[in-house]
Design an enzyme around this catalytic site. Structure first.
Site, PDB file in Angstrom:
ATOM      1  N   GLY A  52      31.398 122.101  62.929  1.00 54.69           N
ATOM      2  CA  GLY A  52      31.366 123.209  61.978  1.00 54.69           C
ATOM      3  C   GLY A  52      31.909 124.527  62.493  1.00 54.69           C
ATOM      4  O   GLY A  52      31.474 125.591  62.042  1.00 54.69           O
ATOM      5  N   THR A  53      32.904 124.489  63.395  1.00 58.71           N
ATOM      6  CA  THR A  53      33.465 125.771  63.840  1.00 58.71           C
ATOM      7  C   THR A  53      34.235 126.450  62.700  1.00 58.71           C
ATOM      8  O   THR A  53      34.255 127.678  62.618  1.00 58.71           O
ATOM      9  CB  THR A  53      34.389 125.615  65.068  1.00 58.71           C
ATOM     10  OG1 THR A  53      35.512 124.829  64.719  1.00 58.71           O
ATOM     11  CG2 THR A  53      33.649 124.997  66.240  1.00 58.71           C
ATOM     12  N   ASN A  54      34.845 125.663  61.840  1.00 60.51           N
ATOM     13  CA  ASN A  54      35.524 126.286  60.684  1.00 60.51           C
ATOM     14  C   ASN A  54      34.507 126.866  59.707  1.00 60.51           C
ATOM     15  O   ASN A  54      34.752 127.916  59.116  1.00 60.51           O
ATOM     16  CB  ASN A  54      36.434 125.270  59.989  1.00 60.51           C
ATOM     17  CG  ASN A  54      37.766 125.141  60.696  1.00 60.51           C
ATOM     18  OD1 ASN A  54      38.587 126.051  60.645  1.00 60.51           O
ATOM     19  ND2 ASN A  54      37.957 124.041  61.409  1.00 60.51           N
ATOM     20  N   MET A 110      35.019 114.371  56.931  1.00 56.61           N
ATOM     21  CA  MET A 110      35.760 113.198  57.404  1.00 56.61           C
ATOM     22  C   MET A 110      35.900 112.062  56.390  1.00 56.61           C
ATOM     23  O   MET A 110      36.257 110.958  56.767  1.00 56.61           O
ATOM     24  CB  MET A 110      35.133 112.684  58.708  1.00 56.61           C
ATOM     25  CG  MET A 110      35.335 113.640  59.860  1.00 56.61           C
ATOM     26  SD  MET A 110      37.108 114.041  60.105  1.00 56.61           S
ATOM     27  CE  MET A 110      37.014 115.492  61.146  1.00 56.61           C
ATOM     28  N   ILE A 168      37.513 110.676  52.605  1.00 56.63           N
ATOM     29  CA  ILE A 168      38.516 110.918  51.565  1.00 56.63           C
ATOM     30  C   ILE A 168      37.795 110.902  50.214  1.00 56.63           C
ATOM     31  O   ILE A 168      37.060 109.957  49.910  1.00 56.63           O
ATOM     32  CB  ILE A 168      39.594 109.802  51.585  1.00 56.63           C
ATOM     33  CG1 ILE A 168      40.183 109.631  52.994  1.00 56.63           C
ATOM     34  CG2 ILE A 168      40.665 110.067  50.534  1.00 56.63           C
ATOM     35  CD1 ILE A 168      41.183 110.636  53.433  1.00 56.63           C
ATOM     36  N   LEU A 169      38.004 111.941  49.428  1.00 60.59           N
ATOM     37  CA  LEU A 169      37.335 112.028  48.133  1.00 60.59           C
ATOM     38  C   LEU A 169      38.066 111.168  47.099  1.00 60.59           C
ATOM     39  O   LEU A 169      39.278 110.969  47.192  1.00 60.59           O
ATOM     40  CB  LEU A 169      37.307 113.489  47.663  1.00 60.59           C
ATOM     41  CG  LEU A 169      36.665 114.468  48.650  1.00 60.59           C
ATOM     42  CD1 LEU A 169      36.777 115.891  48.134  1.00 60.59           C
ATOM     43  CD2 LEU A 169      35.205 114.114  48.906  1.00 60.59           C
ATOM     44  N   ASN A 220      41.541 122.168  51.720  1.00 57.75           N
ATOM     45  CA  ASN A 220      41.276 121.462  52.975  1.00 57.75           C
ATOM     46  C   ASN A 220      42.028 122.149  54.103  1.00 57.75           C
ATOM     47  O   ASN A 220      43.131 122.656  53.887  1.00 57.75           O
ATOM     48  CB  ASN A 220      41.765 120.011  52.844  1.00 57.75           C
ATOM     49  CG  ASN A 220      41.602 119.212  54.129  1.00 57.75           C
ATOM     50  OD1 ASN A 220      40.532 119.207  54.741  1.00 57.75           O
ATOM     51  ND2 ASN A 220      42.662 118.534  54.555  1.00 57.75           N
ATOM     52  N   HIS A 226      43.802 121.369  57.686  1.00 56.41           N
ATOM     53  CA  HIS A 226      44.300 120.234  58.478  1.00 56.41           C
ATOM     54  C   HIS A 226      44.927 120.790  59.761  1.00 56.41           C
ATOM     55  O   HIS A 226      45.699 121.753  59.702  1.00 56.41           O
ATOM     56  CB  HIS A 226      45.333 119.438  57.666  1.00 56.41           C
ATOM     57  CG  HIS A 226      45.832 118.248  58.422  1.00 56.41           C
ATOM     58  ND1 HIS A 226      45.075 117.101  58.584  1.00 56.41           N
ATOM     59  CD2 HIS A 226      46.981 118.034  59.115  1.00 56.41           C
ATOM     60  CE1 HIS A 226      45.740 116.236  59.322  1.00 56.41           C
ATOM     61  NE2 HIS A 226      46.907 116.767  59.654  1.00 56.41           N
TER      62      HIS A 226
END
Ligand code: GAR
Length: 218
Positions: free
Chosen positions: A15-17, A94, A96-97, A111, A113
């Site tokens: 969770g650094t982002n 992690m 895919i929706l 998102n 990336h």
């Protein structure tokens, strides 16, 4: 003043982002939105601690309890609708929706990336694998991309990108850290604010960034 947009951040790990987003809201870089929910695919994600420390509501939707992909996405969709979310941010999420979730939040999911899309992206390119691929290809520059999420993995319209130099002695881990520090933690909060301020206009594959209007800057 218009109401702040409600942001949900979907996480799976460190969770650094997410932390960058929390810090950006505190410092006023994100001023048109507020993080209303942090949804994790794992109860052990450290991102949950970061959210609780910041007083943000958390929800765990365990992937392991929803082995069926459609059913898993449906559970997430229900939680997002229930929380009246305007913007969904995938920050190291992690999974895919499914198209059903993506179309329920059409052009409202972004998102981050860790590469310059269309390089080193698509199915199988996540986390450290992305940096391993960049190093073994031998590129001299990589970076990060924030994009809208479409049904094609990492294929939606690009919002922001930032380039980062590769050093000769880089390992996947040192490169991952530099890409986070120099690119991801900067462009993700910026893109979130642009979305919440209504400054992104999608024209086909192209995302236009609109000028801040007088009304918005007052
Ligand atoms: C980040 O580098 C993010 O870009 C990447 O996972 C990491 C999560 O770190 N996401 C992907 O690879 C998605 N394809 P964080 O949990 O510390 O933010």
């Amino acid at each position: 003043m218009t109401e702040k947009k409600r942001i949900a951040v979907l996480v799976s790990g460190g969770g650094t982002n997410l932390q960058a987003l929390i810090d950006a809201e505190k410092s006023g870089i994100i001023k048109s939105g507020t993080i209303s929910l942090v949804l994790s695919s794992s109860k052990d994600a450290y991102a949950l601690t970061r959210a609780s420390d910041a007083g943000i509501k958390t929800l765990v939707v365990e992937k392991s309890l929803h082995p069926d992909r459609d059913e898993y996405s449906a559970a997430i969709k229900d939680a997002l609708i229930e929380a009246k979310i305007d913007l969904v941010i995938l920050a190291g999420f992690m999974y895919i929706l499914t198209p059903s979730l993506i179309s329920a939040f059409e052009n409202r999911i972004i998102n981050v990336h860790p590469a310059l899309i269309p390089s080193f992206c698509g199915d199988g390119y996540y986390g450290l694998h992305v940096h391993e691929a960049a190093l073994s290809y031998g590129v001299k520059v990589t970076g990060a991309t924030v994009h809208f999420v479409s049904a094609v993995t990492d294929g939606g319209p690009v919002i922001l990108q930032k380039a980062v130099e590769i050093h000769e002695d880089d390992t996947p881990k040192t490169l991952q850290r530099r890409v986070m520090e120099q690119a991801e933690w900067k462009i993700l909060p910026l893109a979130a604010e642009l979305f919440c301020a209504g400054r992104l206009r999608i024209e086909g594959r192209i995302v236009r960034i609109l000028e801040e209007t007088d009304t918005q800057s007052i």
